[in-house]
Design an enzyme around this catalytic site. Structure first.
Site, PDB file in Angstrom:
ATOM      1  N   TYR A  33       5.716   0.469  21.584  1.00  0.00           N
ATOM      2  CA  TYR A  33       4.817  -0.669  21.324  1.00  0.00           C
ATOM      3  C   TYR A  33       5.393  -1.596  20.256  1.00  0.00           C
ATOM      4  O   TYR A  33       5.371  -2.811  20.380  1.00  0.00           O
ATOM      5  CB  TYR A  33       3.423  -0.160  20.915  1.00  0.00           C
ATOM      6  N   GLU A  56     -15.385  15.203  29.395  1.00  0.00           N
ATOM      7  CA  GLU A  56     -13.941  15.406  29.525  1.00  0.00           C
ATOM      8  C   GLU A  56     -13.472  16.513  28.584  1.00  0.00           C
ATOM      9  O   GLU A  56     -12.745  17.426  28.985  1.00  0.00           O
ATOM     10  CB  GLU A  56     -13.192  14.099  29.249  1.00  0.00           C
ATOM     11  N   GLU A  95      -9.088  12.049  53.554  1.00  0.00           N
ATOM     12  CA  GLU A  95      -9.257  11.575  54.935  1.00  0.00           C
ATOM     13  C   GLU A  95     -10.741  11.467  55.294  1.00  0.00           C
ATOM     14  O   GLU A  95     -11.126  10.690  56.167  1.00  0.00           O
ATOM     15  CB  GLU A  95      -8.514  12.460  55.939  1.00  0.00           C
ATOM     16  N   THR A 146      -6.546   3.014  20.236  1.00  0.00           N
ATOM     17  CA  THR A 146      -7.299   4.174  20.726  1.00  0.00           C
ATOM     18  C   THR A 146      -6.638   4.781  21.955  1.00  0.00           C
ATOM     19  O   THR A 146      -6.446   5.994  22.046  1.00  0.00           O
ATOM     20  CB  THR A 146      -8.745   3.762  21.059  1.00  0.00           C
ATOM     21  N   CYS A 147      -6.286   3.958  22.921  1.00  0.00           N
ATOM     22  CA  CYS A 147      -5.766   4.469  24.192  1.00  0.00           C
ATOM     23  C   CYS A 147      -4.544   5.348  23.980  1.00  0.00           C
ATOM     24  O   CYS A 147      -4.487   6.478  24.455  1.00  0.00           O
ATOM     25  CB  CYS A 147      -5.432   3.306  25.130  1.00  0.00           C
ATOM     26  N   HIS A 166      -3.750  13.329  57.493  1.00  0.00           N
ATOM     27  CA  HIS A 166      -4.184  14.713  57.665  1.00  0.00           C
ATOM     28  C   HIS A 166      -3.085  15.687  57.305  1.00  0.00           C
ATOM     29  O   HIS A 166      -1.921  15.416  57.607  1.00  0.00           O
ATOM     30  CB  HIS A 166      -4.591  14.917  59.136  1.00  0.00           C
ATOM     31  N   LYS A 172      -5.491  12.481  25.590  1.00  0.00           N
ATOM     32  CA  LYS A 172      -6.528  13.177  26.362  1.00  0.00           C
ATOM     33  C   LYS A 172      -5.992  13.627  27.716  1.00  0.00           C
ATOM     34  O   LYS A 172      -6.151  14.759  28.132  1.00  0.00           O
ATOM     35  CB  LYS A 172      -7.735  12.229  26.519  1.00  0.00           C
ATOM     36  N   GLU A 190      -1.992  -4.615  12.156  1.00  0.00           N
ATOM     37  CA  GLU A 190      -2.559  -3.330  12.605  1.00  0.00           C
ATOM     38  C   GLU A 190      -2.627  -2.415  11.389  1.00  0.00           C
ATOM     39  O   GLU A 190      -1.618  -2.169  10.736  1.00  0.00           O
ATOM     40  CB  GLU A 190      -1.693  -2.725  13.717  1.00  0.00           C
TER      41      GLU A 190
HETATM   42  P1  NDP Z   1     -20.956   7.339  26.079  1.00  0.00           P
HETATM   43  O1  NDP Z   1     -21.783   6.185  25.700  1.00  0.00           O
HETATM   44  O2  NDP Z   1     -20.356   7.439  27.424  1.00  0.00           O
HETATM   45  O3  NDP Z   1     -21.787   8.673  25.814  1.00  0.00           O
HETATM   46  C1  NDP Z   1     -22.457   8.928  24.620  1.00  0.00           C
HETATM   47  C2  NDP Z   1     -23.305  10.148  24.850  1.00  0.00           C
HETATM   48  O4  NDP Z   1     -23.895  10.561  23.627  1.00  0.00           O
HETATM   49  C3  NDP Z   1     -24.439   9.880  25.825  1.00  0.00           C
HETATM   50  O5  NDP Z   1     -24.604  11.041  26.617  1.00  0.00           O
HETATM   51  C4  NDP Z   1     -25.633   9.673  24.894  1.00  0.00           C
HETATM   52  O6  NDP Z   1     -26.859  10.044  25.477  1.00  0.00           O
HETATM   53  C5  NDP Z   1     -25.301  10.631  23.777  1.00  0.00           C
HETATM   54  N1  NDP Z   1     -25.895  10.268  22.493  1.00  0.00           N
HETATM   55  C6  NDP Z   1     -25.866   9.075  21.874  1.00  0.00           C
HETATM   56  N2  NDP Z   1     -26.489   9.149  20.681  1.00  0.00           N
HETATM   57  C7  NDP Z   1     -26.915  10.420  20.551  1.00  0.00           C
HETATM   58  C8  NDP Z   1     -27.622  11.115  19.562  1.00  0.00           C
HETATM   59  N3  NDP Z   1     -28.032  10.516  18.448  1.00  0.00           N
HETATM   60  N4  NDP Z   1     -27.910  12.425  19.765  1.00  0.00           N
HETATM   61  C9  NDP Z   1     -27.507  13.043  20.905  1.00  0.00           C
HETATM   62  N5  NDP Z   1     -26.823  12.439  21.870  1.00  0.00           N
HETATM   63  C10 NDP Z   1     -26.534  11.137  21.706  1.00  0.00           C
HETATM   64  O7  NDP Z   1     -19.866   7.401  24.939  1.00  0.00           O
HETATM   65  P2  NDP Z   1     -18.510   8.175  24.813  1.00  0.00           P
HETATM   66  O8  NDP Z   1     -18.318   8.286  23.351  1.00  0.00           O
HETATM   67  O9  NDP Z   1     -18.467   9.404  25.644  1.00  0.00           O
HETATM   68  O10 NDP Z   1     -17.476   7.147  25.422  1.00  0.00           O
HETATM   69  C11 NDP Z   1     -17.432   5.810  24.927  1.00  0.00           C
HETATM   70  C12 NDP Z   1     -16.815   4.898  25.921  1.00  0.00           C
HETATM   71  O11 NDP Z   1     -15.426   5.120  25.950  1.00  0.00           O
HETATM   72  C13 NDP Z   1     -17.270   5.111  27.350  1.00  0.00           C
HETATM   73  O12 NDP Z   1     -18.446   4.434  27.642  1.00  0.00           O
HETATM   74  C14 NDP Z   1     -16.109   4.580  28.128  1.00  0.00           C
HETATM   75  O13 NDP Z   1     -16.266   3.208  28.293  1.00  0.00           O
HETATM   76  C15 NDP Z   1     -14.931   4.880  27.237  1.00  0.00           C
HETATM   77  N6  NDP Z   1     -14.201   6.063  27.724  1.00  0.00           N
HETATM   78  C16 NDP Z   1     -13.629   6.015  28.960  1.00  0.00           C
HETATM   79  C17 NDP Z   1     -12.956   7.104  29.458  1.00  0.00           C
HETATM   80  C18 NDP Z   1     -12.374   7.038  30.817  1.00  0.00           C
HETATM   81  O14 NDP Z   1     -12.201   5.947  31.340  1.00  0.00           O
HETATM   82  N7  NDP Z   1     -12.075   8.158  31.439  1.00  0.00           N
HETATM   83  C19 NDP Z   1     -12.805   8.337  28.674  1.00  0.00           C
HETATM   84  C20 NDP Z   1     -13.463   8.285  27.398  1.00  0.00           C
HETATM   85  C21 NDP Z   1     -14.130   7.184  26.958  1.00  0.00           C
HETATM   86  P3  NDP Z   1     -27.686   9.056  26.472  1.00  0.00           P
HETATM   87  O15 NDP Z   1     -27.039   9.169  27.806  1.00  0.00           O
HETATM   88  O16 NDP Z   1     -29.067   9.630  26.445  1.00  0.00           O
HETATM   89  O17 NDP Z   1     -27.590   7.705  25.862  1.00  0.00           O
END
Ligand code: NDP
Length: 489
Positions: A100, A183, A477, A43-44, A472, A52, A36
């Site tokens: 970990y 978020e 519900e 990341t998590c 309830h 987060k 590592e």
């Molecule tokens: P996402 O893919 O969810 O979102 C990326 C966003 O950026 C989209 O709205 C996309 O637009 C936009 N985008 C991409 N490129 C550009 C650009 N060049 N200019 C402007 N906007 C752009 O990625 P995240 O980084 O938010 O999250 C990554 C992953 O991490 C998620 O898919 C998820 O799997 C995981 N995650 C899960 C969480 C949870 O379970 N609660 C919390 C955080 C992350 P468009 O929609 O048009 O493509």
């Protein structure tokens, strides 16, 4: 005596890599090494879900304190002390990282605190030049946030940097409309930051159920987050003298500047986001504005650069992800990959499932594919979105459906006169009566959807939901009391 140093060498000590290493060592008796380059937990634990979620909790107290007054309590939230919170947060992350490390050593896994690259199908090269051989190599290197390709993009920060800010900005522009953008928009707003969000598409949270996306956007806006859909950033630079963050007239000299901690060793930060001053931004709608910070939440990219994979014939996809089959095996038979580096479904519990299935397949002689269907998940906005199964839009393309849906003001916030609404929605197959999807927008929707996920995974029908007696008074519900479909499609 084996011809290899190890039965398994894992590259990456995040949720997926650590689980695979531990299970292979303890359940299958494998000799395991793991490298590592940054911090254990990945990341998590270090720069994602865990910090987060703690920030989500922190951001909710101002609202709770305000509501408490109307419930008869003589309290007020006072000021939020970011340094006190982040010191405690960092202490917690140190504790978890130590856990970990301890889990790995207790499992007999040899750990190497350095980068590792793949030299040949059975050899990895460590950062100090040492080589280790292994019968199997598992790539679990994760991913990193990316900025858009535009001049001065490194003036903006990415999600990794949020946790290293020395002070909160007074205003922030968040670019993107996905999980991370939404978020952090809610978290930072809750902590008192003035939040503006630019999303290039028509509605935030693309891919989720449309009605749920609509309600979340409405609720975020109603709380005071400025969402500009159909808007993107076209130009950015350091603000010049006299260009102050609008509406604030603020001196931002108080702001911290030590974000973008490159010691985190991930490929995402690029040492960016380290400037002090405000940022001038021009948007596609022609407006120019000044913000204390710009956060790019524009997606993530797998950490495959320079790992040596393509040279060996491991196929990489368009986003740089390792291409694997249902068993997480790459085109090179001794090399497997799991988690975000494969860009299948970037969620911690999925990486853990993939890890366990990999060990089962490779070390226990029981080929186990990972089922990526019907995975419940949550977006920790305020209110949260909990979702499992098909959206209304996807389901109606597949077959005839009934939609059961209710939206209402929940008791706890209605009592204090808040307009907050929640949504409970079931998508039901007309032919089989099976519940194809469930979407909940509500406080604690993440907790609710975990449990609904079991029923849906078991193939529950609408009538199974109907037979279940309500608890309830609760919000959830409503999930078992919706008798008439809102519509058919
Ligand atoms: P996402 O893919 O969810 O979102 C990326 C966003 O950026 C989209 O709205 C996309 O637009 C936009 N985008 C991409 N490129 C550009 C650009 N060049 N200019 C402007 N906007 C752009 O990625 P995240 O980084 O938010 O999250 C990554 C992953 O991490 C998620 O898919 C998820 O799997 C995981 N995650 C899960 C969480 C949870 O379970 N609660 C919390 C955080 C992350 P468009 O929609 O048009 O493509």
């Amino acid at each position: 005596m084996s011809e290899f140093d190890y039965d398994l060498f894992v590259i990456g000590g995040g949720s997926g890599g650590v689980r695979a290493a531990r299970v292979a060592a303890t359940d299958a008796g494998a000799r395991v090494g793991l490298a590592e380059e940054s911090r254990y937990g990945g990341t998590c634990v270090i720069r994602g879900c865990v910090p987060k979620k703690l920030m989500v909790f922190a951001s909710e107290y101002a609202g709770i304190a305000a509501d408490a007054g109307l419930y008869g309590w003589d309290i007020s939230a006072g000021d939020f002390d970011w340094s006190a919170f982040s010191a405690r947060l960092n202490g917690e992350l140190d504790r978890l990282e130590a856990v970990y490390r301890k889990l790995l050593s207790a499992s007999g896994v040899d750990t190497f605190d350095c980068r590792a690259t793949v030299k040949d199908p059975h050899t990895v090269t460590l950062g100090n030049g040492e080589e280790k051989t292994a019968k199997h190599i598992l790539i679990a290197a994760g991913g990193h946030p990316v900025r858009p390709d535009m001049p001065n993009a490194d003036l903006g920060i990415v999600s990794d940097d949020i946790f290293h800010m020395e002070a909160l900005p007074r205003s922030i522009l968040i670019v993107g409309g996905g999980y991370i953008a939404c978020e952090f928009a809610c978290i930072l707003h809750g902590l008192g930051v003035e939040v503006t969000l630019y999303y290039r598409g028509a509605q935030i949270l693309r891919g989720f159920d449309e009605e749920a996306r609509g309600l979340i956007a409405e609720e975020m806006t109603q709380r005071g987050i400025r969402i500009h859909n159909g808007t993107n950033i076209v130009e950015m630079r350091c603000a010049e003298d006299g260009e102050t963050p609008e509406g604030l007239g603020a001196s931002i000299q108080q702001m911290g500047d030590s974000v973008g901690d490159s010691s985190m060793g991930n490929q995402g930060s690029h040492g960016g986001g380290t400037r002090k001053g405000p940022i001038w931004v021009k948007a596609t709608n022609g407006e120019s504005r000044v913000f204390d910070r710009v956060l790019f939440a524009t997606g993530r990219r797998p950490n495959t650069d320079g790992l040596g994979l393509t040279e060996l014939g491991v196929e990489l996809g368009r986003n740089g992800q390792v291409v694997v089959d249902d068993y997480s095996q790459t085109a090179v038979p001794s090399i497997y990959a799991i988690g975000d580096v494969t860009d299948r479904m970037n969620l911690t519990p999925v990486a853990i499932r993939e890890a366990v299935a990999f060990v089962e397949t490779v070390f226990n002689g029981n080929p186990t594919p990972v089922d990526h269907n019907l995975i419940p998940s949550a977006v920790f906005t305020q209110p949260e979105l909990g979702t499992v199964g098909m959206t209304e839009e996807a389901a109606r393309d597949q077959e005839e459906i009934e939609v059961y849906c209710t939206s209402f003001r929940p008791m706890q916030t209605a009592f204090v006169g808040k307009p907050d609404r929640v949504l409970m929605k079931l998508i039901v197959s007309k032919a089989s009566r099976v519940v194809l999807g469930c979407h909940i927008v509500a406080p604690n929707a993440g907790e609710m959807i975990q449990l609904v996920g079991i029923a849906i995974r078991m193939g529950a029908t609408k009538e199974d939901f109907d037979r279940t007696v309500a608890v309830h008074p609760t919000m959830s519900e409503e999930i078992v009391t919706m008798r008439k479909p809102s519509r058919s499609a």
